[in-house]
Design a protein around this motif. Structure first.
Motif, short mmCIF file in Angstrom:
data_model
loop_
_atom_site.label_atom_id
_atom_site.label_comp_id
_atom_site.label_asym_id
_atom_site.label_seq_id
_atom_site.Cartn_x
_atom_site.Cartn_y
_atom_site.Cartn_z
N ASP A 146 -4.94 1.05 28.61
CA ASP A 146 -3.70 1.05 29.21
C ASP A 146 -3.89 0.07 30.61
OD1 ASP A 146 -0.92 1.19 30.02
OD2 ASP A 146 -1.55 2.47 31.67
N LYS A 147 -4.97 0.39 31.31
CA LYS A 147 -5.36 -0.38 32.37
C LYS A 147 -5.66 -1.94 31.96
CE LYS A 147 -7.05 3.63 35.13
NZ LYS A 147 -8.30 3.95 35.86
N ILE A 148 -6.37 -2.08 30.97
CA ILE A 148 -6.86 -3.61 30.36
C ILE A 148 -5.28 -4.39 30.19
CG2 ILE A 148 -8.03 -4.53 28.67
CD1 ILE A 148 -10.07 -2.44 28.89
N VAL A 149 -4.53 -3.45 29.05
CA VAL A 149 -3.52 -4.04 28.57
C VAL A 149 -2.28 -4.37 29.91
CG1 VAL A 149 -1.74 -3.83 27.08
CG2 VAL A 149 -3.77 -3.17 26.58
N GLU A 150 -2.44 -3.61 30.91
CA GLU A 150 -1.40 -3.85 31.92
C GLU A 150 -1.60 -5.07 32.33
OE1 GLU A 150 0.12 -1.40 35.98
OE2 GLU A 150 -1.75 -0.85 34.99
N GLY A 151 -2.61 -5.80 32.55
CA GLY A 151 -2.56 -7.12 33.07
C GLY A 151 -2.05 -8.12 32.25
N MET A 152 -1.82 -7.78 30.82
CA MET A 152 -1.38 -8.72 29.96
C MET A 152 0.52 -8.55 29.91
SD MET A 152 -3.94 -10.09 28.94
CE MET A 152 -3.47 -11.10 27.45
N GLY A 153 0.86 -7.83 30.76
CA GLY A 153 2.17 -7.41 30.54
C GLY A 153 3.37 -8.45 30.68
N HIS A 154 2.93 -9.63 31.48
CA HIS A 154 3.49 -10.90 31.78
C HIS A 154 3.38 -11.95 30.73
CE1 HIS A 154 4.26 -9.12 35.65
NE2 HIS A 154 2.73 -8.99 35.71
N THR A 155 3.12 -11.74 29.33
CA THR A 155 2.83 -12.79 28.21
C THR A 155 4.23 -12.83 27.47
OG1 THR A 155 1.79 -10.94 26.85
CG2 THR A 155 0.47 -12.23 28.12
N LEU A 179 10.13 35.06 24.46
CA LEU A 179 9.99 33.69 25.28
C LEU A 179 8.90 33.14 24.61
CD1 LEU A 179 10.97 32.13 27.52
CD2 LEU A 179 9.42 33.10 28.89
N ASN A 180 9.22 31.82 24.20
CA ASN A 180 8.04 30.66 23.74
C ASN A 180 8.67 29.61 23.79
OD1 ASN A 180 8.88 30.06 20.60
ND2 ASN A 180 9.00 32.24 21.02
N PHE A 181 7.81 28.41 23.61
CA PHE A 181 8.43 26.99 23.61
C PHE A 181 7.31 26.20 23.06
CE2 PHE A 181 6.06 27.08 27.71
CZ PHE A 181 5.12 26.01 27.75
N LYS A 182 7.82 24.92 22.50
CA LYS A 182 7.13 23.81 22.06
C LYS A 182 7.27 22.78 22.88
CE LYS A 182 7.67 25.18 17.10
NZ LYS A 182 8.08 24.99 15.78
N LEU A 183 6.17 22.08 23.12
CA LEU A 183 5.99 20.95 24.06
C LEU A 183 5.45 19.69 23.52
CD1 LEU A 183 6.04 19.75 27.09
CD2 LEU A 183 3.67 20.83 27.36
N LEU A 184 6.07 18.59 23.92
CA LEU A 184 5.55 17.12 23.32
C LEU A 184 5.40 16.26 24.58
CD1 LEU A 184 3.92 15.56 20.98
CD2 LEU A 184 6.33 14.91 20.62
N LEU A 185 4.35 15.58 24.80
CA LEU A 185 4.38 14.56 25.83
C LEU A 185 4.34 12.99 25.28
CD1 LEU A 185 2.30 16.06 28.70
CD2 LEU A 185 4.83 16.29 28.45
N GLY A 186 4.93 11.94 25.83
CA GLY A 186 4.85 10.73 25.25
C GLY A 186 4.88 9.70 26.47
N GLU A 187 4.45 8.66 26.09
CA GLU A 187 4.58 7.55 27.22
C GLU A 187 4.98 6.16 26.61
OE1 GLU A 187 1.60 4.37 29.35
OE2 GLU A 187 0.71 5.76 28.12
N HIS A 188 6.18 5.50 27.36
CA HIS A 188 6.42 4.46 26.96
C HIS A 188 7.01 3.67 28.20
CE1 HIS A 188 8.63 1.27 24.81
NE2 HIS A 188 9.71 1.34 25.65
N ASN A 189 6.39 2.19 28.18
CA ASN A 189 6.76 1.48 29.64
C ASN A 189 6.53 1.98 30.79
OD1 ASN A 189 6.97 -0.86 27.75
ND2 ASN A 189 9.26 -0.96 28.10
N ARG A 190 5.30 2.63 30.87
CA ARG A 190 5.14 3.20 32.19
C ARG A 190 5.61 4.47 32.66
NH1 ARG A 190 0.28 2.47 32.93
NH2 ARG A 190 0.38 2.47 35.07
#
Length: 735
Positions: free
Chosen positions: A287-296, A135-146
């Motif tokens: 991300d917090k800073i850019v989040e406010g620019m999401g309506h451009t 038993l073993n596994f490989k893991l990868l996490l990513g983020e896109h559009n919240r």
């Protein structure tokens, strides 16, 4: 006029040609809109650069945001690292193609990560599992559009799924997801499928065995796939679910009968909130800073000085910059205009215009790093914008990059991208509206010009037809011109023509009546002179006086003959006005005349070509008088010992009478004037008797009295002249 050249380009054609210069207007409109598009493009360029500058200013002097160590794949701990994903991920492909540019960052968990756990965290006893090499596994996490994306590639030599009739979730292979929420609460979720299927996650209570505490969590979605050596689990959940700690654990069951958990491999202690791994996002503050620019309406990316993407927000396909609201259409739409616009106008327009499409792929940004002259310039400290064409020049991308500073050094750059489809769509809509409007105006103007030109042409042609009908084939005035009441130039021209024709008619009438006036006025003095000479002849007996008196009498006789000839046409016209026609056979009248001419001109050979009756409505005496003039004219101009031929036949609906003689050709300039009064072409040696050219004029008068036509022409077969009459036949009652 016979010699005038016909102009193939009339007034209508010229006006239509001149109206074609109206095509300059749409060209000017097209150039104006292109200029406006250029201004909009420059404005959008400044807006994009301003957005990049504003965001870069917010990120300046924050060196901790660009810690390069957070990207190091060599770090192994219970902490979990989330990598920015530049495009949406598909959760329906077990090949993990969408992750291929990030798989070098995946972490492996196996024997060293086997943990002790218990089904009930409140229990004092924990169960320890033996190390399971399988038993073993490989893991990868990513983020896109919240959203947080994750995949686990699990190696398991024996997969055991939940029984179809079992409600328990802990008696099969399952995945546990544990997190500490933003409210600092531990929440645990279990994914325990019955087969390879879409993920159905349950939130569990304190005890895995408590079925009644299970609650479905629909915010967690994904897919469970089988592979040759185990299975793959792909997950997606919103970042709003998460706090700053997360752990994942794979529970392995090998015996499908006993269904006991034999091993657990986890990223951290998934049942202890204090021992859960930290969820490390390389750019949480960014991300917090850019989040406010999401309506451009732009795609915003933050890169470090190694050109690696730390954060990507937005989608270049939808980042059009200029938003074009659809025009509201009033109902009902004219279906005919809609058909013309869709099937005729738009295909023509879009041979010149390019229709933008958001269905394109930006190959430059496939990967976790960026490139480009704008980025290189920004990392060198120079803000820069550039346009880049993709997809066969159908789509253009506007890119702006602005450097980020910390302690006087460049730490990275902000890249803001927009596609130019919004401006191009706006341009196309403006051009469509412009072209449709100009096309309508041009059609109205062209129709108006064509109607105006047609009106002018019709009036000019009417004036021309009146002018042509003023004079008949023999050159006599028979009509006048109707003076127009219009006050324009054509009306003035018609009134001028009317005055000219009236004056010409008066003068022509004077000339036509001059012979009768002269004959009337001269006949009395001629009579006085004749009587005086007679009296003088009776008193004078010497020889010399007799000679002079004889010469004077010859002159008076000659003058009297002239007066008689001059008055003959006038008397004939007066007689024709009161004469009544009768049905006669033209062939018999001509035959009788020919027999008389043979006796009258014994030295001349007169042949006749007469065949069949030719019934006309006329007066025999006038036909005989006409024949006298024609034969006398032919005899005078014939060559010696050459025959004169008289031809008379009924051909179709007309009787044809022709007198042909051998003699000199008619002068070309005199052909059309032979039948006018007082016109003669006799040479001087023929002028032994006075001739005023009245013979053929009388022949024309008789012919017109019988509704016929007369013409003189040169004979092509031999040197000679033929005078031809065409007189309408009476309708045949037997037809």
């Amino acid at each position: 006029m016979a010699g005038a050249l016909k102009n193939p380009f009339g007034i209508r054609s010229k006006l239509v040609f001149l109206s074609s210069f109206l095509l300059v207007i749409p060209w000017l409109g097209y150039q104006y809109i292109l200029e406006m598009e250029d201004y909009l493009r420059r404005g959008q360029e400044q807006v994009v650069l301003g957005t990049a500058r504003a965001l870069a200013t917010a990120l300046n002097e924050r060196p901790e945001l660009f810690d390069e160590g957070t990207f190091s794949p060599a770090r192994r701990s219970e902490n979990l690292y989330v990598y920015p994903i530049y495009s949406p991920l598909s959760l329906d492909d077990n090949t993990l193609i969408d992750w291929r540019d990030y798989q070098r960052y995946e972490l492996s968990y196996g024997r060293a990560n086997t943990i002790a756990t218990q089904l009930n965290p409140q229990s004092e006893f924990s169960r320890y599992y033996h190390n399971d090499e399988s038993l073993n596994f490989k893991l990868l996490l990513g983020e896109h559009n919240r959203f947080l994306y994750a995949y686990l590639k699990v190696v398991d030599n024996n997969i055991v799924y939940r029984s179809t009739d079992s409600l328990s979730i802990h008696r099969s292979d399952f995945l546990q997801v544990s997190m500490v929420t933003r409210d600092n609460q531990l929440q645990r979720y279990v994914i325990s499928p019955r087969s390879p299927e879409f993920i159905y996650a349950y939130e569990i209570g304190d005890d895995l065995r408590d079925i009644g505490a299970l609650t479905h969590e629909e915010r967690i979605s994904g897919q469970w796939y089988e592979t040759d050596d185990g299975y793959i689990v792909e997950l997606r959940m919103p970042l709003t679910m998460l706090g700053d700690k997360l752990g994942l654990a794979i529970y392995d069951v090998d015996n499908p009968d006993l269904r006991d958990v034999t091993a657990v491999v986890a990223t951290s202690d998934v049942n202890n909130p204090q021992r859960l791994g930290s969820l490390l996002r390389p750019t949480p503050e960014i991300d917090k800073i850019v989040e406010g620019m999401g309506h451009t309406n732009s795609r915003i990316q933050v890169v470090d000085r190694g050109s690696r993407v730390l954060l990507s927000v937005g989608d270049i396909q939808s980042a059009g910059g200029l938003s074009i609201a659809p025009e509201p259409r009033s109902e009902p739409i004219n279906k005919y205009w809609q058909y013309i616009e869709d099937n005729i106008l738009h295909p023509v327009y879009y041979r010149v215009l390019t229709k933008p499409s958001n269905d394109f792929i930006d190959d430059l940004y496939i990967g976790s790093t960026l490139a480009g002259a704008h980025l290189s310039a920004a990392l060198d400290g120079e803000p820069m914008t550039q346009f880049r064409a993709i997809d066969d020049d159908q789509t253009r991308i506007l890119e702006a990059a602005y450097p980020i500073y910390a302690d006087g050094a460049i730490m990275g750059a902000v890249v803001v991208d927009q596609n130019m489809n919004g401006i191009r769509t706006f341009r196309n809509q403006a051009l469509e509206t412009l072209f449709n409007t100009i096309l309508g105006v041009m059609l109205l103007v062209a129709f108006g010009l064509f109607f105006f030109a047609s009106r002018i042409s019709t009036r000019i042609r009417a004036l021309r037809n009146q002018a042509e009908n003023i004079i008949d084939d023999n050159g006599r005035l028979k009509n006048t011109i109707v003076a127009s009441r219009n006050s324009d130039e054509i009306g003035d021209l018609s009134r001028s023509f009317y005055n000219i024709v009236e004056r010409l008619g008066q003068y022509t009438n004077y000339l036509e009546n001059m012979s009768s006036r002269l004959s009337h006025e001269l006949r009395t003095p001629v009579t006085v002179v004749r009587s005086s000479l007679e009296n003088l002849g009776m008193t004078a007996h010497d020889k010399e006086s007799s000679i002079y008196i004889q010469r004077a009498e010859e002159g008076i006789s000659r003058l009297n003959l002239i007066l008689t000839n001059m008055s003959e046409a006038t008397r004939l016209e007066q007689m024709l006005q009161t004469s009544e026609k009768e049905v006669i056979d033209l062939e018999k009248v001509v035959a009788g005349c020919v027999e008389g001419y043979r006796l009258a001109y014994p030295d001349v050979v007169i042949k006749s070509d007469l065949a069949g009756p030719a019934m006309i409505n006329g007066v025999p005496e006038y036909i005989a008088q006409l024949m006298d003039k024609l034969i006398a004219n032919a005899v005078e101009f014939s060559y010696p010992k050459k025959p004169i031929t008289v031809f008379c036949r009924a051909i179709r609906d007309r009787a044809v009478l022709r007198v042909t003689n051998y003699g000199p050709y008619l002068p070309e300039e005199m052909k059309g004037r032979l039948f006018d009064s007082m016109i003669s072409v006799r040479p001087q040696e023929k002028q032994r008797e006075p001739h005023l050219g009245m013979g053929l004029h009388i022949a024309r008068l008789v012919t017109e009295f019988h509704q016929g036509q007369i013409r003189a022409e040169n004979v092509a077969e031999f040197e000679g002249v033929a005078i031809t009459l065409l007189i309408p036949l009476l309708p045949d009652p037997h037809r």
